[in-house]
Design a protein around this motif. Structure first.
Motif, PDB file in Angstrom:
ATOM      1  N   ALA A 124       0.834  -1.213   0.000  1.00 23.17           N
ATOM      2  CA  ALA A 124       0.000   0.000   0.000  1.00 23.17           C
ATOM      3  C   ALA A 124       0.867   1.261   0.000  1.00 23.17           C
ATOM      4  CB  ALA A 124      -0.934  -0.003   1.207  1.00 23.17           C
ATOM      5  N   ASP A 125       1.943   1.254   0.805  1.00 21.30           N
ATOM      6  CA  ASP A 125       2.839   2.416   0.842  1.00 21.30           C
ATOM      7  C   ASP A 125       3.620   2.542  -0.470  1.00 21.30           C
ATOM      8  OD1 ASP A 125       2.052   3.018   3.385  1.00 21.30           O
ATOM      9  OD2 ASP A 125       3.818   2.175   4.384  1.00 21.30           O
ATOM     10  N   THR A 166       2.890   1.520  -3.537  1.00 20.30           N
ATOM     11  CA  THR A 166       2.138   1.917  -4.740  1.00 20.30           C
ATOM     12  C   THR A 166       1.792   3.406  -4.754  1.00 20.30           C
ATOM     13  OG1 THR A 166       0.079   1.173  -3.681  1.00 20.30           O
ATOM     14  CG2 THR A 166       1.155  -0.363  -5.191  1.00 20.30           C
ATOM     15  N   LYS A 167       1.859   4.063  -3.600  1.00 20.39           N
ATOM     16  CA  LYS A 167       1.605   5.511  -3.553  1.00 20.39           C
ATOM     17  C   LYS A 167       2.756   6.305  -4.190  1.00 20.39           C
ATOM     18  CE  LYS A 167      -1.585   5.855   0.357  1.00 20.39           C
ATOM     19  NZ  LYS A 167      -1.892   4.430   0.525  1.00 20.39           N
ATOM     20  N   ARG A 168       3.838   5.631  -4.543  1.00 21.98           N
ATOM     21  CA  ARG A 168       4.991   6.300  -5.178  1.00 21.98           C
ATOM     22  C   ARG A 168       4.903   6.258  -6.699  1.00 21.98           C
ATOM     23  NH1 ARG A 168       5.034   5.854   0.356  1.00 21.98           N
ATOM     24  NH2 ARG A 168       6.924   6.797   1.225  1.00 21.98           N
ATOM     25  N   GLU A 219      -0.994   2.809  -9.902  1.00 21.23           N
ATOM     26  CA  GLU A 219      -1.119   2.375  -8.498  1.00 21.23           C
ATOM     27  C   GLU A 219      -1.998   1.131  -8.347  1.00 21.23           C
ATOM     28  OE1 GLU A 219      -2.749   4.031  -4.162  1.00 21.23           O
ATOM     29  OE2 GLU A 219      -2.525   5.431  -5.822  1.00 21.23           O
ATOM     30  N   LYS A 227      -0.856  -2.800  -7.281  1.00 24.98           N
ATOM     31  CA  LYS A 227      -1.321  -3.446  -6.044  1.00 24.98           C
ATOM     32  C   LYS A 227      -1.512  -4.939  -6.279  1.00 24.98           C
ATOM     33  CE  LYS A 227      -3.413   0.248  -3.366  1.00 24.98           C
ATOM     34  NZ  LYS A 227      -4.611   1.068  -3.142  1.00 24.98           N
ATOM     35  N   TRP A 267       4.426  13.800 -10.761  1.00 26.00           N
ATOM     36  CA  TRP A 267       2.991  13.919 -10.465  1.00 26.00           C
ATOM     37  C   TRP A 267       2.310  14.897 -11.417  1.00 26.00           C
ATOM     38  CZ3 TRP A 267       0.561  10.399  -7.786  1.00 26.00           C
ATOM     39  CH2 TRP A 267       1.269   9.644  -6.844  1.00 26.00           C
TER      40      TRP A 267
END
Length: 410
Positions: free
Chosen positions: A67-68, A70-72, A77, A81, A251
């Motif tokens: 979870a952490d 894939t936030k990168r 994302e 997962k 981003w």
């Protein structure tokens, strides 16, 4: 000439980079009797592996929560997962360790080979290819893929076509959409490519005279948007770079492309404050340092050259003491400390680590197998898909994961 039986036992991997090699060496290892060929368009193998991380190769990132992790990834994302449940950071560490390559963790979580030399990773992958009989062809430019029965005909520029049962496309990202033509011809669709991971150009801006000055924590924001990042910032002779800027570029990749790379960057040199909270805290500094010259006394731990630049840009002279600071200049300094405006015109590729967002639409790929949902027997690995990460080893982890999954050949 290869006969039908041989072609039926062949995998062709298109692309001799991290994802392509990882797919090829694992497929050859897992499927004895399978003939595996890597086709690299250029004369160089594993070129991004070689230059990444300043020649040290940032293999992955020390995050053990999917979870952490894939936030990168600005794009991909949800897809990752699922993919990361099959091959993740601990698997990467173990895979290399089993082949005599130990990885170490740096303070920021990035992982490098103990040797601090990317050649260690390159040599490991080349050794594995050799050990498992992977055939490597350079200057092999694939021009088209054609479905033939249960397999594929792979057409090459200036060379005879090859037959294969399976094909894995690991050709990297393409800067122009039309370069995907040989894949859209199969019925695949693409998300239009856009550059990601780049630095900001500020032509003629006096801040560039501070080139080499680094700030450990700054907040950078694109004016008129919700895009912002906090982290180390580096002033360069062309503008600004460093992890905060590179993450912001990832981003904001599509938005900044739409703006044609002309926008205003707001920099908060003191991310613990905004203009209002700084205004509240200011009287205490003014009282504590009243008799001292403001040019020599910097209570914020900012690099001295940067502090004097901020004072200069706020119209504050060298001999002014803290207690004598006029209201107008004081207000301007507070604004420059917390929301200084820098016009950006253009971008510069970050070293040789060019990354694109965009690529094959993820809805057309099964994340559990990396197989095309449109063309059975066709697999994808790496940046050719619409997945990209920020800096820190995230793009390589995606390369290892997708390469390993594709190597299972469903």
């Amino acid at each position: 000439m290869m006969n039908n039986t041989q072609a039926n036992n062949r995998l062709i991997v298109i692309g001799g980079g991290a994802a392509g090699f990882f797919c090829a060496v694992n497929a050859a290892r897992l499927h004895p009797g399978l003939s595996v060929t890597v086709m690299e368009k250029t004369g160089k193998l594993l070129s991004k592996v070689k230059v990444s991380g300043g020649g040290r190769c940032n293999v992955t990132h020390h995050l053990h929560s999917i979870a952490d992790m894939t936030k990168r990834y600005p794009r991909g994302e949800r897809f990752l997962k699922k993919a990361f449940t099959r091959f993740f950071v601990p698997d990467t560490i173990a895979w290399y360790a089993e082949r005599g390559v130990q990885l170490k963790v740096e303070d920021d979580g990035r992982m490098f080979p103990l040797t601090d030399n990317s050649q260690t990773i390159v040599d490991c992958l080349l050794r594995e290819a050799d050990r498992h009989g992977v055939i490597v062809r350079t200057h092999a430019d694939v021009t088209a893929l054609e479905k033939t029965g249960e397999g594929w005909t792979v057409h090459l520029a200036g060379a005879p076509a090859l037959e294969a049962r399976y094909v894995c496309v690991a050709a990297g990202g393409f800067a122009q959409g039309q370069k995907f033509g040989w894949l859209t011809a199969l019925g695949h669709s693409i998300e239009a490519p856009a550059p990601s991971l780049f630095t900001f150009n500020m032509p003629g801006n006096p801040v560039t005279e501070l080139m080499g000055v680094a700030v450990t924590q700054a907040q950078v924001k694109i004016a008129g948007s919700k895009l912002q990042e906090t982290g180390p910032l580096l002033i360069t002779h062309w503008g600004m770079s460093g992890p905060a800027v590179l993450r912001l570029s990832a981003w904001g990749a599509r938005y900044l492309q739409e703006q044609q790379y002309a926008f205003t960057l707001l920099v908060n040199w003191l991310p613990a404050y905004n203009e209002n909270s700084l205004r509240d805290a200011w009287p205490q500094w003014r009282l504590d340092m009243g008799k001292q010259a403001i040019w020599t006394k910097n209570p914020f731990g900012l690099p001295q050259r940067l502090w004097q630049f901020l004072l200069q840009q706020s119209g504050i002279h060298e001999n002014v003491r803290w207690a004598e600071l006029p209201a107008k200049e004081q207000n301007k300094l507070m604004r420059n400390l917390t929301a200084m405006e820098f016009p950006v015109k253009g971008k510069t590729t970050f070293k040789e680590e060019f990354v694109t967002c965009g690529g094959i639409k993820l809805s057309e790929i099964d994340p559990q197998t990396m197989q095309s949902r449109i063309a059975p027997g066709l697999y994808f690995a790496g940046e050719v898909m619409d997945v990209d990460g920020i800096t820190g080893g995230f793009n390589f982890q995606h390369a290892w994961t997708s390469g390993w999954i594709a190597a299972q050949l469903a």
